[in-house]
Write an enzyme that holds these catalytic residues in place. Structure first.
Site, mmCIF file in Angstrom:
data_model
loop_
_atom_site.group_PDB
_atom_site.id
_atom_site.type_symbol
_atom_site.label_atom_id
_atom_site.label_comp_id
_atom_site.label_asym_id
_atom_site.label_seq_id
_atom_site.Cartn_x
_atom_site.Cartn_y
_atom_site.Cartn_z
ATOM 1 N N LYS A 171 20.327 74.323 23.835
ATOM 2 C CA LYS A 171 19.912 74.836 25.145
ATOM 3 C C LYS A 171 20.744 76.023 25.612
ATOM 4 O O LYS A 171 21.823 76.293 25.097
ATOM 5 C CB LYS A 171 19.943 73.697 26.176
ATOM 6 C CG LYS A 171 18.788 72.714 25.979
ATOM 7 C CD LYS A 171 18.668 71.696 27.084
ATOM 8 C CE LYS A 171 17.412 70.855 26.899
ATOM 9 N NZ LYS A 171 17.292 69.782 27.910
ATOM 10 N N ARG A 188 19.368 63.678 21.755
ATOM 11 C CA ARG A 188 18.070 64.210 21.318
ATOM 12 C C ARG A 188 18.326 65.559 20.647
ATOM 13 O O ARG A 188 18.859 66.468 21.283
ATOM 14 C CB ARG A 188 17.160 64.347 22.539
ATOM 15 C CG ARG A 188 15.747 64.812 22.259
ATOM 16 C CD ARG A 188 14.924 64.806 23.544
ATOM 17 N NE ARG A 188 13.565 65.257 23.342
ATOM 18 C CZ ARG A 188 13.175 66.530 23.397
ATOM 19 N NH1 ARG A 188 14.069 67.478 23.672
ATOM 20 N NH2 ARG A 188 11.923 66.863 23.190
#
Length: 395
Positions: A339, A373
């Site tokens: 991210k 994740r």
């Protein structure tokens, strides 16, 4: 050097007491060595004053808002600072008090005695989270921020699933709609079309399947076609979704987000009074909503939503203090992989954030995450193994 600063950990202190050779009765001193800080919110000023006095009498301390002592304010939060032994004394003293403090003592006792769930239950069985798990991402989308268009053909989807199963992934998370910043939503028909083959193909494996969707129609299709977990980025705010999951008895991941993917990074959606308590309050409401719909407490997973309506600084605050969300005793999922919060720090594009992802995921697990994740399966599984080894290290 004569002095050593010991970690205020139960097992660490107990080991030192035994190593020193204290009398057996003195092993109970371990309770004094484990520091404990508990925040109690919204206490009436008169009760807060008594709570502070009883805390001091119990050998600990309590901090209240200025004006509480004179009762010139109505309510205050109270920060209780002590150790397990002093909290036991406080609870005993509160049992003889008024202004609702007797009941507060009972609630505090239950809170301190409550145990974290190490199993996630769902309609087909139980997911063991006594060790951290790795969830592999399968985005069957043309526009996801990291791997958009990589897995849109049946051949690519099948190869990705085969790879994850072969490597030993714990959970496969299938998503058919991008939730990257500024992305547009799509219809449930299109979302179902994108995930259909993946759901069909994975049935040949004994695999826990999660579907990443905030559309109850897509979730209904997924649950009717083998999904075990609904991973809802909107945090179960849709009554139809809540009802559906309650009826199906699936596991549910509640994620926090302000706004929608299209506008979540607008200034208004990254404003908080206190990001930790605001998310805590959001989870409290969402959990109550789920329980009222028949979703079991042990079927819940929480995700603070890294990158969803948060600035870079806010994301790292959440990562540093992730363990505070263990107050719910519900397993935590951390979705940090590749991210922008990583890219912003190491100045790398999305395809060069592997090292940063491994570091952040390790920190997440050490700070309380039960599931990470990830896009990079091999490295994600290695991260889980190393972090778990650290957590289980015992002196």
């Amino acid at each position: 050097m004569k002095f050593y600063k010991l970690t205020p950990d139960y097992d660490r202190i107990k080991h030192e007491l035994a190593r020193i050779g204290v009398d057996s009765y003195a092993l109970n001193m371990v309770k004094k060595g484990v520091s404990l800080n508990i925040l109690v919110r919204d206490i009436k000023a008169p009760a807060a004053n008594i709570l502070k006095q009883e805390s001091i009498a119990s050998g600990m301390d309590a901090a209240v808002k200025k004006g509480a002592v004179s009762c010139s304010i109505d309510k205050t939060d109270v920060l209780l600072m002590g150790n397990t032994a002093t909290f036991e004394r406080l609870i005993k003293r509160l049992s003889m008090q008024v202004f609702g403090l007797k009941e507060l003592g009972k609630e505090l006792s239950l809170f301190l005695k409550s145990k974290e769930f190490k199993n996630i239950t769902y309609n087909k069985g139980v997911i063991d989270v006594s060790k951290p798990l790795c969830m592999g991402i399968l985005n069957t989308t043309p526009d996801s921020f990291s791997d958009g268009s990589l897995y849109v053909t049946e051949e690519a989807i099948a190869a990705r699933i085969d790879e994850m199963v072969e490597l030993g992934i714990d959970i496969v998370d299938i998503g058919g709609m991008s939730s990257r910043p500024f992305s547009e939503s799509i219809s449930s028909d299109e979302e179902i079309k994108r995930i259909k083959f993946a759901l069909d193909y994975i049935k040949q494996y004994d695999m826990i399947v999660s579907v990443d969707t905030n559309n109850y129609k897509t979730a209904e299709y997924a649950l009717n076609n083998g999904a075990d977990i609904i991973n809802d980025i909107s945090g179960m705010t849709d009554d139809n979704m809540v009802f559906l999951c309650g009826q199906s008895k699936c596991a549910v991941c509640i994620m926090h987000m302000q706004g929608s993917p299209k506008n979540m990074q607008n200034n208004a959606n990254t404003e908080y009074n206190n990001i930790i308590y605001d998310i805590h309050d959001f989870f409290t409401k969402s959990i109550d909503k789920c329980l009222n719909a028949g979703i079991g407490y042990s079927s819940l997973i929480l995700d603070v939503g890294f990158g969803f309506g948060k600035t870079v600084e806010q994301n790292y605050i959440l990562l540093k203090y992730l363990n505070e969300f263990k107050s719910f005793n519900i397993p935590l999922l951390a979705g940090i992989s590749r991210k922008s919060m990583i890219g912003a720090v190491i100045d790398k594009d999305v395809n060069n954030r592997l090292a940063g992802t491994v570091c952040a995921n390790t920190a997440a697990i050490l700070n309380g995450a039960d599931i990470i994740r990830v896009h990079d399966i091999k490295e994600g599984i290695d991260t889980v193994k190393i972090a778990d080894y650290i957590l289980k290290a015992y002196i």
